[in-house]
Design an enzyme around this catalytic site. Sequence first.
Site, PDB file in Angstrom:
ATOM      1  N   ASP A  29       3.901  -7.574   5.509  1.00 48.97           N
ATOM      2  CA  ASP A  29       3.222  -7.041   4.320  1.00 48.97           C
ATOM      3  C   ASP A  29       2.080  -6.096   4.697  1.00 48.97           C
ATOM      4  O   ASP A  29       1.431  -6.279   5.727  1.00 48.97           O
ATOM      5  CB  ASP A  29       2.685  -8.218   3.482  1.00 48.97           C
ATOM      6  CG  ASP A  29       2.388  -7.813   2.047  1.00 48.97           C
ATOM      7  OD1 ASP A  29       2.821  -6.722   1.626  1.00 48.97           O
ATOM      8  OD2 ASP A  29       1.723  -8.592   1.349  1.00 48.97           O
ATOM      9  N   ASN A  31       2.281  -2.389   4.220  1.00 45.14           N
ATOM     10  CA  ASN A  31       2.647  -0.996   4.502  1.00 45.14           C
ATOM     11  C   ASN A  31       1.957  -0.022   3.544  1.00 45.14           C
ATOM     12  O   ASN A  31       1.492   1.040   3.948  1.00 45.14           O
ATOM     13  CB  ASN A  31       4.168  -0.795   4.358  1.00 45.14           C
ATOM     14  CG  ASN A  31       4.962  -1.575   5.387  1.00 45.14           C
ATOM     15  OD1 ASN A  31       4.390  -2.134   6.313  1.00 45.14           O
ATOM     16  ND2 ASN A  31       6.268  -1.597   5.216  1.00 45.14           N
ATOM     17  N   HIS A  46       5.903   2.697   5.147  1.00 42.80           N
ATOM     18  CA  HIS A  46       7.138   1.951   5.413  1.00 42.80           C
ATOM     19  C   HIS A  46       7.763   2.391   6.740  1.00 42.80           C
ATOM     20  O   HIS A  46       8.294   1.575   7.486  1.00 42.80           O
ATOM     21  CB  HIS A  46       8.126   2.123   4.259  1.00 42.80           C
ATOM     22  CG  HIS A  46       7.662   1.506   2.970  1.00 42.80           C
ATOM     23  ND1 HIS A  46       7.146   0.223   2.913  1.00 42.80           N
ATOM     24  CD2 HIS A  46       7.613   1.983   1.696  1.00 42.80           C
ATOM     25  CE1 HIS A  46       6.806  -0.049   1.646  1.00 42.80           C
ATOM     26  NE2 HIS A  46       7.070   1.006   0.906  1.00 42.80           N
ATOM     27  N   LEU A 140      18.330 -12.949  21.431  1.00 39.09           N
ATOM     28  CA  LEU A 140      17.522 -13.142  20.217  1.00 39.09           C
ATOM     29  C   LEU A 140      18.406 -13.025  18.986  1.00 39.09           C
ATOM     30  O   LEU A 140      19.169 -12.069  18.851  1.00 39.09           O
ATOM     31  CB  LEU A 140      16.414 -12.077  20.151  1.00 39.09           C
ATOM     32  CG  LEU A 140      15.573 -12.053  18.864  1.00 39.09           C
ATOM     33  CD1 LEU A 140      14.703 -13.298  18.743  1.00 39.09           C
ATOM     34  CD2 LEU A 140      14.698 -10.799  18.807  1.00 39.09           C
TER      35      LEU A 140
HETATM   36  C1  IPE Z   1       6.764  -9.733   0.095  1.00 39.84           C
HETATM   37  O1  IPE Z   1       5.802  -8.741  -0.035  1.00 39.84           O
HETATM   38  C2  IPE Z   1       8.086  -9.137   0.428  1.00 39.84           C
HETATM   39  C3  IPE Z   1       8.167  -8.447   1.718  1.00 39.84           C
HETATM   40  C4  IPE Z   1       7.257  -8.390   2.634  1.00 39.84           C
HETATM   41  C5  IPE Z   1       9.422  -7.789   1.951  1.00 39.84           C
HETATM   42  P1  IPE Z   1       5.341  -8.176  -1.469  1.00 39.84           P
HETATM   43  O2  IPE Z   1       4.275  -7.191  -1.196  1.00 39.84           O
HETATM   44  O3  IPE Z   1       6.534  -7.700  -2.206  1.00 39.84           O
HETATM   45  O4  IPE Z   1       4.799  -9.484  -2.170  1.00 39.84           O
HETATM   46  P2  IPE Z   1       3.749  -9.671  -3.351  1.00 39.84           P
HETATM   47  O5  IPE Z   1       4.234  -8.825  -4.494  1.00 39.84           O
HETATM   48  O6  IPE Z   1       2.428  -9.203  -2.849  1.00 39.84           O
HETATM   49  O7  IPE Z   1       3.769 -11.140  -3.640  1.00 39.84           O
HETATM   50  C1  IPE Z   2       5.554  -4.533   2.698  1.00 45.57           C
HETATM   51  O1  IPE Z   2       4.530  -3.653   2.393  1.00 45.57           O
HETATM   52  C2  IPE Z   2       6.911  -3.872   2.603  1.00 45.57           C
HETATM   53  C3  IPE Z   2       7.699  -4.282   1.436  1.00 45.57           C
HETATM   54  C4  IPE Z   2       7.383  -5.210   0.588  1.00 45.57           C
HETATM   55  C5  IPE Z   2       8.958  -3.585   1.223  1.00 45.57           C
HETATM   56  P1  IPE Z   2       4.076  -3.363   0.895  1.00 45.57           P
HETATM   57  O2  IPE Z   2       4.824  -2.178   0.391  1.00 45.57           O
HETATM   58  O3  IPE Z   2       4.165  -4.583   0.075  1.00 45.57           O
HETATM   59  O4  IPE Z   2       2.554  -2.968   1.137  1.00 45.57           O
HETATM   60  P2  IPE Z   2       1.303  -3.357   0.239  1.00 45.57           P
HETATM   61  O5  IPE Z   2       1.329  -4.837   0.050  1.00 45.57           O
HETATM   62  O6  IPE Z   2       1.454  -2.614  -1.043  1.00 45.57           O
HETATM   63  O7  IPE Z   2       0.132  -2.908   1.054  1.00 45.57           O
HETATM   64 MG    MG Z   3       2.887  -6.104  -0.367  1.00 41.75          MG
END
Ligand code: IPE
Ligand code: IPE
Ligand code: MG
Length: 251
Positions: A29, A31, A46, A140
């Site tokens: 999480d 990105n 991403h 792995l």
């Molecule tokens: C969880 O992250 C899903 C992934 C890392 C793929 P999110 O960013 O989607 O989760 P919430 O919305 O903060 O709970």
């Molecule tokens: C995680 O990063 C990747 C996915 C959930 C696809 P986010 O896109 O959720 O990044 P934040 O949480 O908005 O920083």
């Molecule tokens: Mg996120």
Amino acid sequence: MDGMSAAAKPATAVVAGSKVPRHVGIIMDGNGRWAAARGLPRALGHKAGAEAARRTIEAAGEAGIGWLTLFAFSSENWRRPADEVQDLTLLLRHYLSHEVSRLVKEGVRLRVIGERERFGPDLLRAILRAEEATEGGTRLNLNVALSYGGRAEIVTAAREIARRAAAGRLDPESVDEECFGSFLGTAGMPDPDLIIRTSGEQRLSNFLLWQSAYAEFVFQDVLWPDYGASHLAAACGEYARRDRRYGARAA
Ligand code: IPE
Ligand code: IPE
Ligand code: MG
């Protein structure tokens, strides 16, 4: 903190072979926040996240971790704006066509868990090809969770069990935890020992709900694109200092 604080425990526990988690799950999480902090579009966050995934896969292999499950796209991520979903699927397609040879070289066996059909026939084919190409990997086991949601996975399993029972092909009395687990996307895989979430958020967001019953959780205050071997080592070190009791009395 008392004398038993994590920091006070001997460092040797961190490197003890038996304390290396067999299966690590990572909620990758942050990105978007990483990109925003640099004034960049989210798509570049991403992209940097995919590079962090590559580093982490390599580091997991080197650390002797046998199973790694990366949460890359949740069932709920379909709610994001269409252009972001498209950026993510393009990135996935690129990854599947360009990274497979590296995975084979590193002895990585790739499997996808989640509702892969939702990505359409092209990506579905690319996923199947990547799974077949890496089938021989033994160093792995890498699971990538795509369009994955723990509740959906449990409901799918329950529906299939109900179907078979209604058709007289499965005795309801034979449904125990082991049987139920065999209907999940992770059938035949060990449960995660350690679940890591980056970016400072402290929630599961529907990741491996059934499988994480006795997992240890480590939350790291680093945005996913900045993640690498040292962060994974720190999380495994924290894991090695934990005392897992599974409901039994402390030794
Ligand atoms: C969880 O992250 C899903 C992934 C890392 C793929 P999110 O960013 O989607 O989760 P919430 O919305 O903060 O709970
Ligand atoms: C995680 O990063 C990747 C996915 C959930 C696809 P986010 O896109 O959720 O990044 P934040 O949480 O908005 O920083
Ligand atoms: Mg996120």
